[in-house]
Design an enzyme around this catalytic site. Structure first.
Site, PDB file in Angstrom:
ATOM      1  N   LYS A  13      26.476  -3.629  24.253  1.00  0.00           N
ATOM      2  CA  LYS A  13      25.585  -2.905  23.348  1.00  0.00           C
ATOM      3  C   LYS A  13      24.255  -2.564  24.026  1.00  0.00           C
ATOM      4  O   LYS A  13      23.789  -1.439  23.948  1.00  0.00           O
ATOM      5  CB  LYS A  13      25.303  -3.748  22.079  1.00  0.00           C
ATOM      6  CG  LYS A  13      26.556  -4.130  21.301  1.00  0.00           C
ATOM      7  CD  LYS A  13      26.222  -4.877  20.008  1.00  0.00           C
ATOM      8  CE  LYS A  13      25.544  -6.218  20.200  1.00  0.00           C
ATOM      9  NZ  LYS A  13      26.401  -7.265  20.806  1.00  0.00           N
ATOM     10  N   ARG A  87      23.553  -8.215  11.427  1.00  0.00           N
ATOM     11  CA  ARG A  87      24.596  -9.168  11.818  1.00  0.00           C
ATOM     12  C   ARG A  87      25.190  -9.879  10.614  1.00  0.00           C
ATOM     13  O   ARG A  87      26.099 -10.698  10.791  1.00  0.00           O
ATOM     14  CB  ARG A  87      24.002 -10.216  12.747  1.00  0.00           C
ATOM     15  CG  ARG A  87      24.239  -9.954  14.246  1.00  0.00           C
ATOM     16  CD  ARG A  87      23.452 -11.016  14.958  1.00  0.00           C
ATOM     17  NE  ARG A  87      23.870 -11.411  16.244  1.00  0.00           N
ATOM     18  CZ  ARG A  87      23.333 -10.967  17.389  1.00  0.00           C
ATOM     19  NH1 ARG A  87      22.459 -10.005  17.378  1.00  0.00           N
ATOM     20  NH2 ARG A  87      23.694 -11.488  18.527  1.00  0.00           N
ATOM     21  N   ARG A 126      26.920 -12.964  33.793  1.00  0.00           N
ATOM     22  CA  ARG A 126      25.883 -11.946  33.580  1.00  0.00           C
ATOM     23  C   ARG A 126      24.495 -12.370  34.056  1.00  0.00           C
ATOM     24  O   ARG A 126      24.053 -13.485  33.834  1.00  0.00           O
ATOM     25  CB  ARG A 126      25.826 -11.648  32.072  1.00  0.00           C
ATOM     26  CG  ARG A 126      24.691 -10.768  31.620  1.00  0.00           C
ATOM     27  CD  ARG A 126      24.940 -10.202  30.250  1.00  0.00           C
ATOM     28  NE  ARG A 126      24.663 -11.125  29.155  1.00  0.00           N
ATOM     29  CZ  ARG A 126      24.721 -10.780  27.872  1.00  0.00           C
ATOM     30  NH1 ARG A 126      25.057  -9.550  27.530  1.00  0.00           N
ATOM     31  NH2 ARG A 126      24.460 -11.647  26.937  1.00  0.00           N
ATOM     32  N   ARG A 160      20.240 -15.457  30.748  1.00  0.00           N
ATOM     33  CA  ARG A 160      19.843 -15.913  29.424  1.00  0.00           C
ATOM     34  C   ARG A 160      20.236 -17.370  29.206  1.00  0.00           C
ATOM     35  O   ARG A 160      21.319 -17.786  29.609  1.00  0.00           O
ATOM     36  CB  ARG A 160      20.508 -15.040  28.352  1.00  0.00           C
ATOM     37  CG  ARG A 160      19.804 -13.724  28.173  1.00  0.00           C
ATOM     38  CD  ARG A 160      20.542 -12.787  27.277  1.00  0.00           C
ATOM     39  NE  ARG A 160      21.052 -13.374  26.043  1.00  0.00           N
ATOM     40  CZ  ARG A 160      21.512 -12.663  25.023  1.00  0.00           C
ATOM     41  NH1 ARG A 160      21.505 -11.349  25.092  1.00  0.00           N
ATOM     42  NH2 ARG A 160      21.969 -13.241  23.947  1.00  0.00           N
ATOM     43  N   ARG A 171      28.370 -18.386  19.388  1.00  0.00           N
ATOM     44  CA  ARG A 171      28.002 -16.977  19.154  1.00  0.00           C
ATOM     45  C   ARG A 171      29.223 -16.161  18.730  1.00  0.00           C
ATOM     46  O   ARG A 171      29.136 -15.293  17.855  1.00  0.00           O
ATOM     47  CB  ARG A 171      27.362 -16.381  20.419  1.00  0.00           C
ATOM     48  CG  ARG A 171      25.938 -16.864  20.622  1.00  0.00           C
ATOM     49  CD  ARG A 171      25.508 -16.780  22.072  1.00  0.00           C
ATOM     50  NE  ARG A 171      25.276 -15.427  22.522  1.00  0.00           N
ATOM     51  CZ  ARG A 171      25.203 -15.082  23.815  1.00  0.00           C
ATOM     52  NH1 ARG A 171      25.384 -15.987  24.763  1.00  0.00           N
ATOM     53  NH2 ARG A 171      24.978 -13.835  24.143  1.00  0.00           N
TER      54      ARG A 171
END
Ligand code: AMP
Length: 213
Positions: A13, A87, A126, A160, A171
């Site tokens: 996203k 969300r 990531r 992160r 998550r």
């Protein structure tokens, strides 16, 4: 044009939102980025949400709706991209009401579908440029050997705190329990377009472009 990018963590996203900002002059409203900024500047709200975020759970609707409400007061230029918001169903209702209050509409909801195994692989590998947010992947797109971001030349890269297997499980669970009902919600409203988020960045961008018309 106001749009939502909807999808699980790691669906891409943020990457696609940044492209739309560059190409269309849209404004990216990422509640995750806003919350991380509140944390790093040490605000009272930032301190309150830190543990919840690190665990991979959702912060309260009240907090994130408040953040979005503040942003909608500004000039919307080429339109807003809601990234990571809404969300939950109450957040979706609140967004509809806030847009209506400003005489605006939601034009598209782009659902980015990605297989769960691919999400885990993407997220664990990531890292991002601390300066421009360019996304790297240890396997498919390693940080440049010269230590300089390919996009902006920045030399600081970060990972992160919640990009680890334990909070990723939470998550994903939060996504399936609390966020995925929004797919049906927006489908019923006639706003939903689904794209395959698994392809190359360019291919996904092409599909999104086609969806936006
Ligand atoms: P993201 O960068 O979108 O993955 O968000 C990182 C974290 O911020 C999430 O795991 C949540 O803890 C929190 N967060 C971001 N957006 C929302 C939202 N719309 N509602 C609740 N929590 C959020």
């Amino acid at each position: 044009m106001n749009i939502i990018l909807l999808g699980p963590p790691g669906a891409g996203k943020g990457t696609q939102a940044r492209r739309l900002v560059e190409e269309r002059g849209m404004i990216q409203l990422s509640t995750g980025d806003m919350l991380r900024a509140a944390r790093s500047s040490g605000t009272a709200m930032g301190k309150r949400v830190a543990a919840v975020m690190d665990a991979g759970e959702l912060v309260t609707d009240e907090i994130v709706i408040g953040l979005i409400e503040e942003q909608l007061e500004g000039d919307n230029g080429g339109g807003f991209i809601f990234d990571g918001f809404p969300r939950t169903l109450p957040q979706a209702d609140a967004l509809g009401a806030l847009l209506a209050k400003h005489g605006a509409t939601l034009d598209r909801v782009i659902e980015m579908q990605v297989d769960d195994g691919a999400l885990v692989a993407r997220i664990i590998a990531r890292s991002t440029c601390g300066c421009c947010g360019e996304v790297y992947n240890d396997v498919t797109k390693p940080q440049p050997a010269d230590g300089k971001c390919v996009n902006c030349g920045g030399t600081e890269f970060k990972r992160r705190a919640d990009d680890n297997e334990e909070s990723l499980k939470t998550r994903l669970l939060a996504y399936y329990k609390q966020t995925s009902p929004l797919i049906g919600y927006y489908y019923a409203k006639g706003d939903l377009v689904t794209v395959d988020g698994l392809g190359e960045i360019e291919a996904v961008a092409g599909d999104i472009k086609a969806a936006l018309g």
